[in-house]
Write a protein that holds these residues in place. Structure first.
Motif, mmCIF file in Angstrom:
data_model
loop_
_atom_site.group_PDB
_atom_site.id
_atom_site.type_symbol
_atom_site.label_atom_id
_atom_site.label_comp_id
_atom_site.label_asym_id
_atom_site.label_seq_id
_atom_site.Cartn_x
_atom_site.Cartn_y
_atom_site.Cartn_z
ATOM 1 N N GLU A 170 51.169 36.969 37.277
ATOM 2 C CA GLU A 170 50.336 37.600 36.106
ATOM 3 C C GLU A 170 50.185 38.870 35.762
ATOM 4 O OE1 GLU A 170 45.775 36.833 34.313
ATOM 5 O OE2 GLU A 170 46.341 35.832 36.154
ATOM 6 N N THR A 182 47.884 39.285 28.050
ATOM 7 C CA THR A 182 48.177 38.737 29.489
ATOM 8 C C THR A 182 49.743 38.007 29.093
ATOM 9 O OG1 THR A 182 45.643 38.026 29.780
ATOM 10 C CG2 THR A 182 47.735 37.186 31.174
ATOM 11 N N GLU A 196 48.307 42.025 33.300
ATOM 12 C CA GLU A 196 47.672 42.351 32.222
ATOM 13 C C GLU A 196 48.125 43.742 31.582
ATOM 14 O OE1 GLU A 196 43.138 40.459 32.237
ATOM 15 O OE2 GLU A 196 43.400 42.054 33.451
#
Length: 237
Positions: free
Chosen positions: A11, A4, A13
């Motif tokens: 954010e 992450t 991933e």
């Protein structure tokens, strides 16, 4: 395999395969339920199978449009974030540039992938969508962030992917699939299929396979087919 990180305050991933095929990368756009593929072992195995890095931005319930969604950001649209911040990060950190960056999405993310690709076909000429919620305007009025993004359902409809197919500038490689038992989104996929056909634009599609409708059993099964399509298409560049 999963990590992450933060890109421009958002954010993200990242899936990194143990053996990189070297053919490109995938941007995955999540569904309205905001499910994380990092928590689904079947998808980890699929991504590893095809050996492609997968970048998964967190877009809230924004529909991945080029429209401000306060839940995502008050100044930057999700589409702009993907086209600039995310693509620039992929260029700098992964050393992969368009057209070797494919778009892939499920449900809300599936329509987002198609929408982005149709509007930016040279940047994203490879796109795959599973159960794309193309006619998202039908969700207007249900007290979702969509209500604040548009004045009415017609304004939302004007931003749907089907209305942004350019006959002279369309993604060379596109695939989409929808279960015929999906009562909410199948009709929109049929209309998209019809418009592409009448416009003489090639695409691969599966509107016949049925695994019970709009569910993760279907999403997973069709994602294998979608990722195979993406892997083969990226290898053409």
């Amino acid at each position: 395999m999963w990590s992450t990180l933060e890109i421009s305050g958002k954010e993200v991933e990242l899936f990194t395969p143990s053996q990189n095929s070297g053919t490109g990368a995938i941007i995955y756009l999540h569904a309205h339920g905001e499910e994380r593929l990092s928590e689904k072992e079947d998808f980890t195995q699929l991504f590893e199978k095809y050996g492609l890095p997968v970048i998964c931005p967190r877009g809230k319930r924004s529909w991945w449009l080029d429209v401000i969604c306060q839940e995502f950001d008050s100044h930057v649209t999700p589409a702009e974030f993907i086209k600039t911040d995310l693509v620039n990060w992929i260029k700098e950190q992964l050393k992969i540039e368009p057209p070797k960056i494919a778009l892939f999405g499920i449900s809300m993310g599936g329509q987002g992938a198609l929408n982005l690709s149709y509007r930016n076909a040279r940047m994203f000429p490879v796109v795959a969508a599973v159960s794309p919620a193309i006619d998202f305007h039908i969700a207007y009025g249900k007290k979702l962030p969509l209500d604040d993004m548009f004045q009415n359902a017609e304004a939302a409809r004007q931003q749907t992917a089907t209305l942004h197919i350019h006959p002279l500038n369309w993604p060379k490689y596109q695939f989409f699939a929808c279960d015929p038992q999906d009562p909410t989104w199948f009709d929109g996929c049929e209309r998209l299929s019809s418009k592409l056909s009448s416009s003489g634009l090639f695409c691969e599609q599966d509107l016949e396979t049925s695994l019970g409708g709009h569910n993760w059993v279907y999403f997973t099964a069709m994602s294998d087919k979608a990722l195979q399509f993406i892997s083969h298409s990226l290898a053409q560049f």
